[in-house]
Scaffold this motif. Structure first.
Motif, PDB file in Angstrom:
ATOM      1  N   LYS A  20      28.663 -48.898  53.751  1.00 55.78           N
ATOM      2  CA  LYS A  20      28.102 -50.275  53.532  1.00 55.78           C
ATOM      3  C   LYS A  20      28.826 -51.011  52.417  1.00 55.78           C
ATOM      4  O   LYS A  20      28.941 -50.584  51.482  1.00 55.78           O
ATOM      5  N   THR A  31      28.167 -53.688  49.971  1.00 50.24           N
ATOM      6  CA  THR A  31      26.796 -54.189  49.251  1.00 50.24           C
ATOM      7  C   THR A  31      27.191 -55.734  48.705  1.00 50.24           C
ATOM      8  O   THR A  31      26.146 -56.419  48.663  1.00 50.24           O
ATOM      9  N   SER A  32      28.300 -56.051  48.479  1.00 50.92           N
ATOM     10  CA  SER A  32      28.805 -57.302  47.719  1.00 50.92           C
ATOM     11  C   SER A  32      30.253 -57.355  47.732  1.00 50.92           C
ATOM     12  O   SER A  32      30.856 -56.447  47.773  1.00 50.92           O
ATOM     13  N   LYS A  49      32.065 -54.143  46.496  1.00 51.88           N
ATOM     14  CA  LYS A  49      30.965 -53.070  46.133  1.00 51.88           C
ATOM     15  C   LYS A  49      30.526 -52.398  47.376  1.00 51.88           C
ATOM     16  O   LYS A  49      30.314 -53.233  48.130  1.00 51.88           O
ATOM     17  N   CYS A  50      30.483 -51.105  47.286  1.00 50.72           N
ATOM     18  CA  CYS A  50      30.296 -50.450  48.579  1.00 50.72           C
ATOM     19  C   CYS A  50      29.337 -49.055  48.147  1.00 50.72           C
ATOM     20  O   CYS A  50      29.280 -48.658  47.208  1.00 50.72           O
ATOM     21  N   GLU A  51      28.721 -48.428  49.335  1.00 54.97           N
ATOM     22  CA  GLU A  51      27.798 -47.407  49.138  1.00 54.97           C
ATOM     23  C   GLU A  51      27.867 -46.742  50.540  1.00 54.97           C
ATOM     24  O   GLU A  51      27.889 -47.262  51.586  1.00 54.97           O
ATOM     25  N   ARG A 101      28.136 -44.729  44.947  1.00 51.44           N
ATOM     26  CA  ARG A 101      28.631 -46.188  44.885  1.00 51.44           C
ATOM     27  C   ARG A 101      29.652 -46.234  43.959  1.00 51.44           C
ATOM     28  O   ARG A 101      30.108 -45.662  43.111  1.00 51.44           O
ATOM     29  N   ILE A 153      29.358 -58.794  54.282  1.00 50.21           N
ATOM     30  CA  ILE A 153      28.489 -58.243  53.054  1.00 50.21           C
ATOM     31  C   ILE A 153      27.137 -57.777  53.824  1.00 50.21           C
ATOM     32  O   ILE A 153      26.632 -58.538  54.520  1.00 50.21           O
ATOM     33  N   GLN A 154      26.714 -56.727  53.347  1.00 47.20           N
ATOM     34  CA  GLN A 154      25.620 -56.031  53.890  1.00 47.20           C
ATOM     35  C   GLN A 154      25.558 -55.260  55.218  1.00 47.20           C
ATOM     36  O   GLN A 154      24.715 -54.955  55.677  1.00 47.20           O
ATOM     37  N   THR A 207      27.638 -52.346  57.646  1.00 48.41           N
ATOM     38  CA  THR A 207      28.208 -51.332  57.607  1.00 48.41           C
ATOM     39  C   THR A 207      29.347 -51.273  58.391  1.00 48.41           C
ATOM     40  O   THR A 207      29.371 -51.760  59.642  1.00 48.41           O
TER      41      THR A 207
END
Length: 174
Positions: A10, A12-13, A32-34, A130, A149-150, A152
């Protein structure tokens, strides 16, 4: 070293920005990922990290093994322990993101610095990872990342080879 191979991740930003390189403004960005992964990913960071966070379950506890785990370390050792942050920077990665915005389209970036890892132990031998990445996209790549962004995506993150790491260290020493 940490790596991903076509892993569902994902975004995230994404923060685009300008960096000054002398008098010139150069486009840069932080992604930024997770993702959730088997706890064995911790062994890539430090061989003792997984044993710090996980133990074998007691009789009657959940004992389902995630993929890639065969030693039975699936129960959180200290359930009340919060996420752990790793303060290292890892330069020289290659990043590929299959966006899903168009068939067979992927974003490819080089000279990516991976940093700010956060590892959160989850039940069942899974860890939420993350992290952030700094790089220099072009305008088109930056726009595509803003659209993701947001979402997957399918992500491949390749660490530098041993030769590339050695070359980078020699450049820093010079």
């Amino acid at each position: 070293m940490f790596q991903l191979e076509s892993h569902q991740t994902k975004i995230t930003s994404f923060t685009p920005r300008a960096e000054k390189h002398g008098d010139e403004n150069v486009l840069a960005g932080t992604l930024k990922c997770e993702t959730n992964m088997p706890s064995t990913v911790l062994d890539l960071i430090d061989k003792g990290m997984r044993k710090l966070l996980y133990r074998k379950p007691s009789p009657g506890e959940q004992s389902e093994l995630p993929l890639g785990t065969d030693d039975g370390l699936t129960a959180r050792r200290i359930p009340q322990l919060g996420p752990l942050k790793l303060d290292n920077d890892f330069p020289g990665y290659k990043l590929e993101i299959v966006t899903g915005l168009a068939l067979n389209e992927s974003l490819k970036l080089t000279d990516v610095e991976v940093h700010d890892f956060i590892f959160e132990a989850l039940d069942g031998g899974t860890v939420k990872v993350r992290w952030s990445m700094n790089f220099h996209p072009d305008g088109q790549q930056s726009g595509k990342l803003c659209q993701l962004i947001q979402d997957t995506v399918e992500m491949t993150l390749v660490p530098p080879s041993a030769d590339e790491q050695k070359e980078r260290q020699e450049d820093l020493a010079a």
